[in-house]
Motif scaffolding. Structure first.
Motif, PDB file in Angstrom:
ATOM      1  N   PHE A 270       0.823  -1.358   0.045  1.00  0.00           N
ATOM      2  CA  PHE A 270      -0.167   0.443  -0.094  1.00  0.00           C
ATOM      3  C   PHE A 270       0.748   1.322   0.324  1.00  0.00           C
ATOM      4  O   PHE A 270       0.689   2.154   0.831  1.00  0.00           O
ATOM      5  CB  PHE A 270      -0.598  -0.293   1.143  1.00  0.00           C
ATOM      6  CG  PHE A 270      -1.948  -1.402   1.119  1.00  0.00           C
ATOM      7  CD1 PHE A 270      -2.762  -1.330   0.570  1.00  0.00           C
ATOM      8  CD2 PHE A 270      -2.015  -2.219   1.967  1.00  0.00           C
ATOM      9  CE1 PHE A 270      -3.721  -2.453   0.298  1.00  0.00           C
ATOM     10  CE2 PHE A 270      -2.284  -3.176   2.672  1.00  0.00           C
ATOM     11  CZ  PHE A 270      -3.231  -3.149   1.698  1.00  0.00           C
ATOM     12  N   GLY A 271       1.870   1.169  -0.522  1.00  0.00           N
ATOM     13  CA  GLY A 271       3.158   1.908  -0.836  1.00  0.00           C
ATOM     14  C   GLY A 271       3.511   2.606   0.019  1.00  0.00           C
ATOM     15  O   GLY A 271       4.096   3.471   0.321  1.00  0.00           O
ATOM     16  N   ILE A 272       4.173   1.967   1.096  1.00  0.00           N
ATOM     17  CA  ILE A 272       4.884   1.449   2.341  1.00  0.00           C
ATOM     18  C   ILE A 272       5.920   0.806   2.650  1.00  0.00           C
ATOM     19  O   ILE A 272       5.651  -0.484   1.721  1.00  0.00           O
ATOM     20  CB  ILE A 272       3.754   1.471   3.434  1.00  0.00           C
ATOM     21  CG1 ILE A 272       2.900   2.600   3.894  1.00  0.00           C
ATOM     22  CG2 ILE A 272       4.841   1.609   5.133  1.00  0.00           C
ATOM     23  CD1 ILE A 272       2.227   2.679   4.987  1.00  0.00           C
ATOM     24  N   SER A 273       7.419   0.846   2.191  1.00  0.00           N
ATOM     25  CA  SER A 273       8.357   0.343   2.440  1.00  0.00           C
ATOM     26  C   SER A 273       9.261   1.011   3.825  1.00  0.00           C
ATOM     27  O   SER A 273       8.883   2.010   4.420  1.00  0.00           O
ATOM     28  CB  SER A 273       8.636   0.070   1.099  1.00  0.00           C
ATOM     29  OG  SER A 273       9.571   1.205   0.688  1.00  0.00           O
ATOM     30  N   LEU A 274       9.859   0.041   4.229  1.00  0.00           N
ATOM     31  CA  LEU A 274      10.645  -0.211   5.114  1.00  0.00           C
ATOM     32  C   LEU A 274      11.976  -0.754   5.338  1.00  0.00           C
ATOM     33  O   LEU A 274      12.402  -1.371   4.385  1.00  0.00           O
ATOM     34  CB  LEU A 274       9.948  -1.196   6.658  1.00  0.00           C
ATOM     35  CG  LEU A 274       9.060  -1.095   6.951  1.00  0.00           C
ATOM     36  CD1 LEU A 274       7.751  -1.532   8.202  1.00  0.00           C
ATOM     37  CD2 LEU A 274       8.780   1.006   7.412  1.00  0.00           C
ATOM     38  N   PHE A 275      12.709  -0.177   6.257  1.00  0.00           N
ATOM     39  CA  PHE A 275      14.185  -0.743   5.827  1.00  0.00           C
ATOM     40  C   PHE A 275      14.099  -1.699   7.692  1.00  0.00           C
ATOM     41  O   PHE A 275      13.127  -1.488   7.763  1.00  0.00           O
ATOM     42  CB  PHE A 275      15.170  -0.390   5.764  1.00  0.00           C
ATOM     43  CG  PHE A 275      15.348   0.972   4.741  1.00  0.00           C
ATOM     44  CD1 PHE A 275      16.549   0.488   3.819  1.00  0.00           C
ATOM     45  CD2 PHE A 275      14.767   1.965   4.876  1.00  0.00           C
ATOM     46  CE1 PHE A 275      16.940   1.304   2.899  1.00  0.00           C
ATOM     47  CE2 PHE A 275      15.571   3.572   3.769  1.00  0.00           C
ATOM     48  CZ  PHE A 275      15.908   2.580   2.873  1.00  0.00           C
ATOM     49  N   PRO A 276      14.625  -3.065   7.094  1.00  0.00           N
ATOM     50  CA  PRO A 276      14.689  -4.237   8.381  1.00  0.00           C
ATOM     51  C   PRO A 276      14.955  -2.714  10.195  1.00  0.00           C
ATOM     52  O   PRO A 276      15.020  -3.217  10.679  1.00  0.00           O
ATOM     53  CB  PRO A 276      15.547  -5.275   8.012  1.00  0.00           C
ATOM     54  CG  PRO A 276      15.505  -5.131   6.958  1.00  0.00           C
ATOM     55  CD  PRO A 276      15.507  -3.387   6.103  1.00  0.00           C
ATOM     56  N   SER A 277      16.311  -2.111   9.882  1.00  0.00           N
ATOM     57  CA  SER A 277      16.463  -1.218  10.878  1.00  0.00           C
ATOM     58  C   SER A 277      15.396  -0.699  11.511  1.00  0.00           C
ATOM     59  O   SER A 277      15.343   0.129  12.835  1.00  0.00           O
ATOM     60  CB  SER A 277      17.300  -0.163  10.878  1.00  0.00           C
ATOM     61  OG  SER A 277      17.130   0.225   9.373  1.00  0.00           O
ATOM     62  N   TYR A 278      14.453  -0.385  10.884  1.00  0.00           N
ATOM     63  CA  TYR A 278      13.148   0.312  11.616  1.00  0.00           C
ATOM     64  C   TYR A 278      12.495  -0.987  12.558  1.00  0.00           C
ATOM     65  O   TYR A 278      11.871   0.196  13.403  1.00  0.00           O
ATOM     66  CB  TYR A 278      12.338   1.230  10.146  1.00  0.00           C
ATOM     67  CG  TYR A 278      12.749   2.096   9.394  1.00  0.00           C
ATOM     68  CD1 TYR A 278      14.174   2.255   9.711  1.00  0.00           C
ATOM     69  CD2 TYR A 278      11.954   2.457   8.386  1.00  0.00           C
ATOM     70  CE1 TYR A 278      14.518   3.747   8.937  1.00  0.00           C
ATOM     71  CE2 TYR A 278      12.136   3.146   7.483  1.00  0.00           C
ATOM     72  CZ  TYR A 278      13.191   3.779   7.475  1.00  0.00           C
ATOM     73  OH  TYR A 278      13.785   4.760   6.528  1.00  0.00           O
ATOM     74  N   LEU A 279      12.415  -1.540  11.811  1.00  0.00           N
ATOM     75  CA  LEU A 279      11.682  -2.704  13.049  1.00  0.00           C
ATOM     76  C   LEU A 279      12.074  -2.823  14.219  1.00  0.00           C
ATOM     77  O   LEU A 279      13.026  -4.116  14.089  1.00  0.00           O
ATOM     78  CB  LEU A 279      10.771  -3.975  12.534  1.00  0.00           C
ATOM     79  CG  LEU A 279      10.453  -3.516  10.800  1.00  0.00           C
ATOM     80  CD1 LEU A 279      10.150  -4.975  10.125  1.00  0.00           C
ATOM     81  CD2 LEU A 279       8.848  -2.802  12.224  1.00  0.00           C
ATOM     82  N   ASN A 280      12.038  -2.606  15.155  1.00  0.00           N
ATOM     83  CA  ASN A 280      12.647  -2.912  17.091  1.00  0.00           C
ATOM     84  C   ASN A 280      11.869  -2.509  17.282  1.00  0.00           C
ATOM     85  O   ASN A 280      11.310  -1.608  17.572  1.00  0.00           O
ATOM     86  CB  ASN A 280      14.383  -1.517  16.908  1.00  0.00           C
ATOM     87  CG  ASN A 280      15.134  -1.896  16.024  1.00  0.00           C
ATOM     88  OD1 ASN A 280      15.843  -2.648  15.513  1.00  0.00           O
ATOM     89  ND2 ASN A 280      16.013  -0.570  15.303  1.00  0.00           N
ATOM     90  N   PRO A 281      12.061  -4.033  17.938  1.00  0.00           N
ATOM     91  CA  PRO A 281      10.247  -3.612  19.097  1.00  0.00           C
ATOM     92  C   PRO A 281      10.770  -3.172  20.065  1.00  0.00           C
ATOM     93  O   PRO A 281      12.050  -2.673  20.400  1.00  0.00           O
ATOM     94  CB  PRO A 281      10.848  -4.624  19.532  1.00  0.00           C
ATOM     95  CG  PRO A 281      11.368  -5.899  18.537  1.00  0.00           C
ATOM     96  CD  PRO A 281      12.106  -5.126  17.661  1.00  0.00           C
ATOM     97  N   THR A 282       9.360  -2.228  20.844  1.00  0.00           N
ATOM     98  CA  THR A 282       9.692  -1.214  21.846  1.00  0.00           C
ATOM     99  C   THR A 282      10.601  -2.298  22.867  1.00  0.00           C
ATOM    100  O   THR A 282       9.381  -3.370  23.398  1.00  0.00           O
ATOM    101  CB  THR A 282       8.121  -0.563  22.178  1.00  0.00           C
ATOM    102  OG1 THR A 282       8.544   0.094  20.757  1.00  0.00           O
ATOM    103  CG2 THR A 282       8.775   0.631  23.220  1.00  0.00           C
ATOM    104  N   PRO A 283      11.740  -1.875  23.920  1.00  0.00           N
ATOM    105  CA  PRO A 283      12.000  -3.481  24.894  1.00  0.00           C
ATOM    106  C   PRO A 283      10.232  -3.436  25.649  1.00  0.00           C
ATOM    107  O   PRO A 283      10.304  -4.208  26.130  1.00  0.00           O
ATOM    108  CB  PRO A 283      12.754  -2.426  25.436  1.00  0.00           C
ATOM    109  CG  PRO A 283      12.928  -1.819  24.389  1.00  0.00           C
ATOM    110  CD  PRO A 283      12.040  -1.056  23.807  1.00  0.00           C
ATOM    111  N   PRO A 284      10.090  -2.699  26.553  1.00  0.00           N
ATOM    112  CA  PRO A 284       9.157  -2.628  27.676  1.00  0.00           C
ATOM    113  C   PRO A 284       7.803  -3.682  27.056  1.00  0.00           C
ATOM    114  O   PRO A 284       7.098  -4.299  27.641  1.00  0.00           O
ATOM    115  CB  PRO A 284       8.544  -1.268  27.620  1.00  0.00           C
ATOM    116  CG  PRO A 284       9.473  -0.107  27.909  1.00  0.00           C
ATOM    117  CD  PRO A 284       9.513  -0.742  26.712  1.00  0.00           C
ATOM    118  N   LEU A 285       7.502  -3.234  26.019  1.00  0.00           N
ATOM    119  CA  LEU A 285       6.157  -3.955  25.025  1.00  0.00           C
ATOM    120  C   LEU A 285       7.027  -5.714  25.031  1.00  0.00           C
ATOM    121  O   LEU A 285       5.761  -6.042  25.099  1.00  0.00           O
ATOM    122  CB  LEU A 285       6.523  -3.287  24.026  1.00  0.00           C
ATOM    123  CG  LEU A 285       5.348  -2.316  24.002  1.00  0.00           C
ATOM    124  CD1 LEU A 285       4.767  -1.097  22.777  1.00  0.00           C
ATOM    125  CD2 LEU A 285       4.033  -2.284  25.260  1.00  0.00           C
ATOM    126  N   ALA A 286       8.064  -5.618  25.002  1.00  0.00           N
ATOM    127  CA  ALA A 286       8.577  -6.636  23.916  1.00  0.00           C
ATOM    128  C   ALA A 286       8.456  -7.516  25.576  1.00  0.00           C
ATOM    129  O   ALA A 286       8.139  -8.797  24.636  1.00  0.00           O
ATOM    130  CB  ALA A 286      10.282  -6.786  22.768  1.00  0.00           C
TER     131      ALA A 286
END
Length: 764
Positions: A270-286
């Protein structure tokens, strides 16, 4: 002991724990993805803001450490291409993010995705528009996504073509901090609802996955009772088995997430692309996921065993179970409605919604579906009439274990109900975040913005002669008023030849040198400003800004009042209309030129041909396509996020349903083999599996539609919007759920055929 049974129970034990691990792992992977979404969106936003440069304050003076940046964005077959021309003004000029050196005129740096597009076979028109030699690629720091199309080109003499915001001078590309603004209350309601709707099915699936192999587990526990274990001990052993499957699911989920994280760099949704480095889980939520999933597995297992009596000689669940009670199941959705009811009518004007009440209310309504569905399935299948053998086999199986069937479709029911409510909410508030130009244009209309130092007449002539252009109208826009000290008196000024002015007003007659004043519904010029001999300033500069041109224009005697008409952009104009020869020569440079183009739809690639012609006139000629409406960026971002999340959840639903189906078939291996040995046709058994899935799915989708419409109506009332049902969206979402189930059933047929063999009766 429970953990040991899970991992040392031979082939059966390993298969059972692997199925549980995969089911839980798929849910954990999506939960980890959800915890990484805030960081990913923030990383995209920060990177976008970092490459824009300072947007506020005065521009720095020309020096050895400044650079001129021109916006030369373009579009190719519906894909936006970000373009910037760079002209360093000294040896210490700052490089933009992602750039290693400044490209010389005739050279450019491109993103990897654009480099690939330029090399593609069908991109000849794009190569013609961007003929510069590619000398390198833009680094990751200069891109917001792996699939972004972008380029940096070498610029020349950009100061001569200053077009306000189109060419700017920067001494740095870094800003002290990104601007922050408070989110609209209704948009916040949308965000909260989207997250709840997307994550609820995941939790439901994890709860179902930890109960894989429940019937065989209970028979093993009965054997343990025979050798001396008491009831409490068997429950602790069952909890240990569930805990081991959940921990294995955490490991699988982490692995699935890491694999998906790398794949994300190659995918555009849907027009959105990411770099793998963007996908870092938020530590408290993880950490919350790591703790909550095993804990939920233990709790779900203990709750499931409350209604089961495990005795040394068997499990007293094969007897007819007690009828499910309805009253407490209704309390959940009613409680959800009770939490949401106080916020009805708030809208955008009456403060923010209580986030905890919104979250709690939506969660209770969706959880209410999972509580109501087993009761609905049990009540309906108990009254089903006899039919063919396949129907009887399916109905009898559902009558004996309707809870298992309901659990397997709970997730898709929750997902469909939430999606229906969200689509209703989006459709209801869409008009509040959409600006319509007043007229619906065909896609064959373009607008060309021409820099001030480029001849508007020459540009119109060249574009009008371009293949595929039917009609070209050139108009210049500006402002006119009393003085810079009275900005409230300023109004619009439109300049063009008689043919062009007839496109924006109903002119009884027109000759070069004449002027007109517009009087219409959109606004009228004050009578005192249209008096003959009144001296008005063209492009008056507002108080506090730099000095304007101070070009004076005198209202001619007997100026005609005319009625406006819809201009090429779909609006009715106001202010003064002046023919080209009536405009003082000194005022030409203060106006911005626009060329409105109508294309011939029968000419292929007409848009791209026009863009190429505009690029040959000057790179700063900006081409835009008219749209029937323009929507808020925040609204669009939330809707795109919903689309991406819904795609991920549907994929999870399909995968988890397939795992659950395989687990149920594996438990019924001997039963299926016995039926085949007695002469039951394979087609009959395949149809029975289909009926066994279709009946609870149909009931679940009906329940989802009812509660989804209820939740959607309440959310629309909360947003202070008229309640309307988009039946197309309702049918689409229920249809999507049905398609997923049918696909899962089709994929489970091959293993079913493999299980229907006489050797399945062999035992040890």
């Amino acid at each position: 002991m429970g953990v040991k049974f899970a991992f040392s129970g031979g082939r059966e034990g390993w298969v059972r724990v692997l199925l549980t691990g995969v089911g839980v792992g798929l849910g954990v992977a999506l939960l980890l993805l959800a915890t990484a979404v805030p960081n990913a969106m923030q990383a995209r936003s920060d990177r976008e803001y970092a490459r824009m440069g300072p947007q506020f304050g005065s521009e720095p003076a020309k020096s050895d450490n400044t650079v001129l940046v021109a916006n030369v964005d373009t579009e190719f077959r519906g894909s936006e291409i970000r373009g910037r021309e760079l002209e360093p003004e000294g040896l210490r000029a700052p490089l933009p993010p992602g750039g290693r050196k400044f490209p010389a005129p005739g050279e450019m740096l491109v993103s990897p995705a654009l480099k690939e597009l330029l090399a593609a076979e069908g991109s000849a028109l794009l190569r013609e528009r961007l003929p510069d030699r590619v000398t390198g690629t833009i680094g990751e720091s200069g891109l917001i996504g792996s699939a972004e199309l972008a380029f940096y080109a070498g610029g020349q003499n950009l100061a001569e073509y200053d077009t306000g915001s189109n060419v700017r001078r920067f001494a740095t590309f870094q800003e002290d901090q990104a601007p922050s603004k408070e989110m609209d209350p209704v948009l916040l309601l949308l965000v909260l609802t989207v997250f709840i709707v997307l994550l609820m099915p995941v939790g439901v699936f994890i709860a179902a996955a930890v109960r894989f192999g429940g019937e065989r587990r209970d028979r093993r526990l009965a054997a343990l009772r025979l050798v001396g274990a008491d009831g409490r001990m068997t429950r602790r052993i069952a909890a240990g088995e569930a805990l081991s499957g959940a921990v294995l699911g955490l490991l699988f989920g982490t692995g699935f997430f890491l694999i998906g994280r790398q794949i994300a760099g190659y995918v555009q949704l849907f027009g959105i692309s990411l770099f793998p480095s963007y996908l870092n889980p938020t530590p408290p939520l993880a950490l919350l996921v790591v703790v909550a999933v095993p804990a939920a597995a233990v709790v779900v297992t203990l709750l499931a065993l409350r209604g089961v009596i495990i005795e040394p000689l068997g499990v007293v669940r094969t007897a007819r179970p007690a009828r499910r009670r309805l009253w407490w199941r209704l309390l959940l959705p009613l409680g959800g409605l009770g939490l949401l009811a106080p916020m009805i009518g708030k809208g955008t004007e009456n403060g923010h919604f209580n986030e905890y009440m919104v979250t709690g209310g939506v969660v209770l309504l969706l959880v209410g579906i999972t509580a109501l569905l087993p009761w609905v399935v049990e009540a309906v299948v108990a009254r089903l009439n006899p039919g063919p053998v396949s129907w009887q086999l399916a109905v009898r199986r559902l009558q004996l274990s309707s809870g298992t069937a309901a659990r397997s479709v709970n997730g898709i029911t929750v997902a469909v109900a939430g999606a229906i409510a969200l689509h209703m909410l989006f459709a209801g508030v869409q008009s509040d975040y959409t600006k319509s130009p007043g007229q619906d244009h065909s896609p064959a209309r373009l607008n060309a913005s021409v820099p001030k130092n480029v001849s508007l007449a020459d540009a119109r002539r060249k574009l009008a002669g371009t293949r595929g252009v039917r009609h070209a109208v050139a108009l210049s826009d500006g402002t006119i008023g009393v003085s810079k000290r009275e900005p409230e008196t300023s109004m619009r000024l439109t300049v063009g030849d008689c043919a062009a002015l007839r496109e924006v007003a109903k002119l009884p007659s027109c000759r070069e040198g004449e002027a007109f004043v517009l009087q219409g519904r959109g606004g009228s010029v004050a009578p005192e400003l249209a008096e003959s001999g009144r001296r008005l300033s063209i492009d008056p500069t507002y108080e506090g800004s730099e000095e304007g041109t101070k070009t004076v224009w005198t209202v001619p005697r007997g100026i005609k009042q005319v009625t406006p008409r819809m201009d090429p952009t779909g609006w009715e104009r106001t202010g003064f209309l002046i023919t080209t020869k009536a405009l003082p020569a000194a005022a030409v440079s203060s106006l911005s030129g626009q060329i409105y183009l109508t294309l011939d739809p029968s000419v292929p690639e007409g848009h791209e041909i026009v863009r190429n012609a505009a690029a040959q006139i000057h790179p700063l000629v900006n081409i835009t396509t008219y749209e029937s409406s323009q929507r808020s960026n925040s609204y669009d971002s939330i809707q795109r996020g919903l689309s991406v999340g819904a795609a991920c959840v549907l994929a999870l639903i399909g995968a988890s349903l397939l795992v659950a189906q395989l687990e149920q078939l594996r438990e019924r291996k001997k039963l299926l083999s016995a039926l085949v040995a007695f002469g039951t046709r394979r087609r009959t058994l395949c149809l029975s599996v289909l009926w066994q899935t279709a009946i609870p799915v149909a009931l679940g989708l009906a329940l989802a539609a009812a509660l989804g419409l209820t939740l959607g109506a309440v959310l629309l009332k909360m947003a202070d919007t008229t309640v309307a049902v988009g039946w197309t969206n309702v049918l689409t979402m229920t249809g999507a759920g049905a398609v997923v189930v049918l696909a899962v059933t089709a994929l489970s047929i091959p293993p079913l055929l493999k299980l229907m063999r006489p050797d399945g009766l062999r035992t040890e």
